[in-house]
Design a protein around this motif. Structure first.
Motif, short mmCIF file in Angstrom:
data_model
loop_
_atom_site.label_atom_id
_atom_site.label_comp_id
_atom_site.label_asym_id
_atom_site.label_seq_id
_atom_site.Cartn_x
_atom_site.Cartn_y
_atom_site.Cartn_z
N ARG A 2 0.84 -1.20 0.00
CA ARG A 2 0.00 0.00 0.00
C ARG A 2 0.88 1.26 0.00
O ARG A 2 2.07 1.21 0.30
CB ARG A 2 -0.91 0.02 1.24
N ALA A 3 0.25 2.37 -0.32
CA ALA A 3 0.97 3.65 -0.38
C ALA A 3 1.70 3.93 0.92
O ALA A 3 2.84 4.39 0.91
CB ALA A 3 0.01 4.79 -0.71
N PRO A 104 -3.37 6.76 2.04
CA PRO A 104 -2.38 5.74 2.40
C PRO A 104 -2.79 4.31 2.05
O PRO A 104 -1.94 3.41 2.03
CB PRO A 104 -2.21 5.88 3.91
N ASP A 105 -4.07 4.07 1.77
CA ASP A 105 -4.53 2.72 1.47
C ASP A 105 -4.46 2.36 -0.01
O ASP A 105 -4.79 1.24 -0.39
CB ASP A 105 -5.97 2.52 1.96
N ALA A 106 -4.03 3.28 -0.86
CA ALA A 106 -3.95 3.00 -2.30
C ALA A 106 -2.97 1.87 -2.56
O ALA A 106 -1.92 1.76 -1.92
CB ALA A 106 -3.51 4.25 -3.06
N LEU A 111 -1.38 3.65 -7.47
CA LEU A 111 -0.33 4.68 -7.51
C LEU A 111 0.28 4.79 -8.90
O LEU A 111 0.48 5.90 -9.41
CB LEU A 111 0.76 4.37 -6.48
N ALA A 112 0.56 3.64 -9.50
CA ALA A 112 1.15 3.63 -10.84
C ALA A 112 0.19 4.27 -11.85
O ALA A 112 0.62 5.05 -12.70
CB ALA A 112 1.49 2.20 -11.26
N ALA A 113 -1.08 3.94 -11.75
CA ALA A 113 -2.06 4.53 -12.66
C ALA A 113 -2.15 6.04 -12.48
O ALA A 113 -2.23 6.79 -13.46
CB ALA A 113 -3.43 3.88 -12.44
#
Length: 147
Positions: A2-3, A104-106, A111-113
């Motif tokens: 996660r992020a 923070p839960d991404a 995140l890449a997208a």
């Protein structure tokens, strides 16, 4: 992953920060960009290092790269001096774009997208109205390649 797991402390600047100070920060810390924050410390924008270059490189050299070759080496080596007196505000795009901000839960794919869609080398991670730090392209790729 996660992020929150990839987030690291990250320096910030404001729109009033001198662009030369931002350039020094990018160079000294080997950063892909900087987070631009408002008075409350929340992200307003991300300033990629390429935007700093775009402000420094004369428009005629950007439009016709052959013209950059005719500038003598002594002057070409000092092109960043044209940034003196300018601020971060001047390097930001005139049209607001989607901000590369995540919670923070991404997931890593989210995140890449977001990085790909916003063309940003970093994502600011915000939780409960507080900037936690950033996930850089390098951190994301390091993890993704090892996975």
């Amino acid at each position: 992953m996660r992020a929150r797991d990839l987030t690291s402390d990250f320096p910030t600047v404001t729109v009033g920060t001198a662009i030369m100070e931002a350039a020094r920060l990018l160079a000294e810390r080997d950063l892909p960009g900087l987070i631009v924050v408002d008075g409350r410390g929340l992200p307003l924008s991300v300033l990629p290092g390429t935007q700093v270059l775009r402000l420094a490189v004369p428009a005629y050299c950007q439009q016709d790269p052959a013209l950059a070759r005719v500038v003598d080496e002594a002057h070409a080596d000092r092109f960043l001096r044209s940034l003196a007196g300018k601020t971060v505000q001047e390097a930001l795009p005139s049209q607001p774009r989607e901000l590369p901000i995540s919670d923070p839960d991404a997931t890593v794919l989210e995140l890449a997208a977001l990085m790909a869609r916003t063309r940003s080398p970093l994502v600011a991670v915000v939780d409960d109205g507080r900037l936690l730090g950033a996930v850089t392209l390098q951190a994301l790729l390091d993890w993704a390649v090892a996975a």
